[in-house]
Design a protein around this motif. Structure first.
Motif, PDB file in Angstrom:
ATOM      1  N   GLY A  61       0.824  -1.194   0.000  1.00 52.89           N
ATOM      2  CA  GLY A  61       0.000   0.000   0.000  1.00 52.89           C
ATOM      3  C   GLY A  61       0.863   1.251   0.000  1.00 52.89           C
ATOM      4  N   PRO A  62       0.322   2.360  -0.467  1.00 50.12           N
ATOM      5  CA  PRO A  62       1.083   3.613  -0.443  1.00 50.12           C
ATOM      6  C   PRO A  62       1.510   3.986   0.973  1.00 50.12           C
ATOM      7  CG  PRO A  62      -0.853   3.832  -1.850  1.00 50.12           C
ATOM      8  CD  PRO A  62      -0.973   2.521  -1.124  1.00 50.12           C
ATOM      9  N   PHE A  69      -4.529  10.487  -6.656  1.00 55.37           N
ATOM     10  CA  PHE A  69      -3.248   9.969  -7.127  1.00 55.37           C
ATOM     11  C   PHE A  69      -3.162  10.070  -8.648  1.00 55.37           C
ATOM     12  CE2 PHE A  69      -1.336   7.934  -3.422  1.00 55.37           C
ATOM     13  CZ  PHE A  69      -2.412   7.861  -2.546  1.00 55.37           C
ATOM     14  N   GLN A 100      -0.212   9.395 -11.924  1.00 56.58           N
ATOM     15  CA  GLN A 100       0.562   8.222 -12.336  1.00 56.58           C
ATOM     16  C   GLN A 100       1.887   8.108 -11.608  1.00 56.58           C
ATOM     17  OE1 GLN A 100      -0.740   5.757 -14.322  1.00 56.58           O
ATOM     18  NE2 GLN A 100      -2.531   7.061 -13.959  1.00 56.58           N
ATOM     19  N   TYR A 134      -9.903   2.381  -1.431  1.00 56.45           N
ATOM     20  CA  TYR A 134      -9.357   2.706  -2.738  1.00 56.45           C
ATOM     21  C   TYR A 134      -9.337   1.446  -3.608  1.00 56.45           C
ATOM     22  CZ  TYR A 134      -7.280   7.026  -0.796  1.00 56.45           C
ATOM     23  OH  TYR A 134      -7.062   8.253  -0.217  1.00 56.45           O
ATOM     24  N   GLN A 177      -7.116  -0.032  -7.104  1.00 55.69           N
ATOM     25  CA  GLN A 177      -5.990   0.226  -7.995  1.00 55.69           C
ATOM     26  C   GLN A 177      -5.990  -0.768  -9.149  1.00 55.69           C
ATOM     27  OE1 GLN A 177      -1.950  -0.061  -6.332  1.00 55.69           O
ATOM     28  NE2 GLN A 177      -1.326   1.582  -7.707  1.00 55.69           N
ATOM     29  N   GLY A 220      -5.193   3.439 -12.335  1.00 63.63           N
ATOM     30  CA  GLY A 220      -4.378   3.839 -11.192  1.00 63.63           C
ATOM     31  C   GLY A 220      -5.128   3.675  -9.879  1.00 63.63           C
ATOM     32  N   LEU A 221      -4.762   4.500  -8.903  1.00 66.38           N
ATOM     33  CA  LEU A 221      -5.378   4.467  -7.579  1.00 66.38           C
ATOM     34  C   LEU A 221      -6.561   5.410  -7.538  1.00 66.38           C
ATOM     35  CD1 LEU A 221      -2.463   4.463  -4.998  1.00 66.38           C
ATOM     36  CD2 LEU A 221      -4.563   3.147  -4.774  1.00 66.38           C
ATOM     37  N   PHE A 278      -7.473  -1.271  -1.587  1.00 67.17           N
ATOM     38  CA  PHE A 278      -6.757  -0.821  -0.389  1.00 67.17           C
ATOM     39  C   PHE A 278      -7.710  -0.128   0.569  1.00 67.17           C
ATOM     40  CE2 PHE A 278      -2.437  -1.715  -1.456  1.00 67.17           C
ATOM     41  CZ  PHE A 278      -2.321  -1.551  -2.835  1.00 67.17           C
ATOM     42  N   PHE A 336      -2.052   3.173   4.903  1.00 61.73           N
ATOM     43  CA  PHE A 336      -2.689   2.187   4.040  1.00 61.73           C
ATOM     44  C   PHE A 336      -2.427   0.766   4.519  1.00 61.73           C
ATOM     45  CE2 PHE A 336      -4.184   4.395   0.167  1.00 61.73           C
ATOM     46  CZ  PHE A 336      -3.725   5.672   0.444  1.00 61.73           C
ATOM     47  N   GLY A 337      -3.409  -0.098   4.269  1.00 63.00           N
ATOM     48  CA  GLY A 337      -3.230  -1.515   4.508  1.00 63.00           C
ATOM     49  C   GLY A 337      -2.498  -2.169   3.355  1.00 63.00           C
ATOM     50  N   PRO A 338      -2.275  -3.475   3.457  1.00 62.87           N
ATOM     51  CA  PRO A 338      -1.507  -4.189   2.432  1.00 62.87           C
ATOM     52  C   PRO A 338      -2.305  -4.477   1.175  1.00 62.87           C
ATOM     53  CG  PRO A 338      -2.211  -5.696   4.124  1.00 62.87           C
ATOM     54  CD  PRO A 338      -2.617  -4.332   4.592  1.00 62.87           C
ATOM     55  N   ARG A 360      -5.984  -8.410  -3.224  1.00 56.36           N
ATOM     56  CA  ARG A 360      -5.948  -8.617  -4.676  1.00 56.36           C
ATOM     57  C   ARG A 360      -7.132  -9.471  -5.073  1.00 56.36           C
ATOM     58  NH1 ARG A 360      -2.509  -7.825  -8.723  1.00 56.36           N
ATOM     59  NH2 ARG A 360      -0.882  -7.124  -7.256  1.00 56.36           N
TER      60      ARG A 360
END
Lengths: 110, 114
Positions: free
Chosen positions: A43-44, A100, A102, B35, B37, B42-43, B91, B105-107, B110
């Motif tokens: 994660g970010p 966010f 790119q 979120y 991604q 993107g995010l 996320f 943020f968490g991990p 997927r």
């Protein structure tokens, strides 16, 4: 819509300073500049933020130009673990949303 | 603190099935964000809560997506029915004064929808 422009990719040698630029020419007076990074498959991660003065913490330094239209994130001694996508984001201090773009894919080479 | 916890870490399901993603924010944080991604987009912020109340769900793609936060320590993101285009990494992030008011943020989860 992201309000920032960043180069899509950069390379830096291990041990050298990595300087990541960001343009935010439409930034408004109440908006801060934030930097996050995302290491592959994670994660970010928050790095640093600033309004108009230069800022430094244990991870990086942030240099904001006097007109606030651009900034540079500096990783003083890059390591291989700094390889990541770096995102520059502008946001009001009390705003909640992170938009966010790119980002810049930074590769640190041994 | 263990940070933001998400489960499952990986989910593979078939089109049409219901999917539930789970998030436990950092204790004491009063904001929670979801979120998504993908390579193409993107995010993207889907929705966020403040004190368990949804504040902005303008990023939720369509009615198949729903999110709840029944208490301060738990949130879910549900997709029903799931479609292949929902395949992404999801996320969860939380924010509060205890963390300097920045988002952690968490991990991620997927999700693959076949």
């Amino acid at each position: 819509d992201a309000k920032t422009t960043q180069p899509p990719s950069m390379d830096c040698a291990e041990g050298r300073a990595a300087n990541l630029p960001c343009n935010h020419s439409t930034i408004s007076g109440n908006e801060y500049v934030y930097w996050y990074r995302q290491i592959h498959s994670q994660g970010p991660q928050y790095i640093i933020h600033g309004l108009k003065n230069n800022e430094t913490n244990e991870m990086a330094s942030l240099i904001i130009t006097e007109d606030r239209k651009s900034s540079t994130l500096i990783l003083p001694h890059a390591t291989l673990r700094d390889t990541a996508v770096y995102y520059c984001i502008v946001r009001p201090r009390d705003g909640q949303k992170l938009v966010f773009g790119q980002g810049t894919r930074l590769t640190i080479n041994p | 603190d263990a940070g933001v916890i998400q489960s499952p870490r990986h989910e593979v399901t078939e089109m049409g099935q219901e999917v539930t993603l789970r998030c436990k924010p950092i204790s004491g944080h009063d904001y929670l964000f979801w979120y998504r991604q993908t390579m193409m987009r993107g995010l993207e912020l889907l929705i966020y809560f403040n004190n368990n109340v949804p504040i902005d769900d303008s990023g939720m793609p369509e009615d198949r997506f729903s999110a709840k936060m029944p208490n301060a320590s738990f949130s879910t993101l549900k997709i029903q029915p799931s479609e292949p285009r929902d395949s992404a990494v999801y996320f969860c992030a939380s924010r509060g004064l205890a963390g300097g008011n920045e988002q952690f943020f968490g991990p991620g989860t997927r999700l693959t929808v076949l």
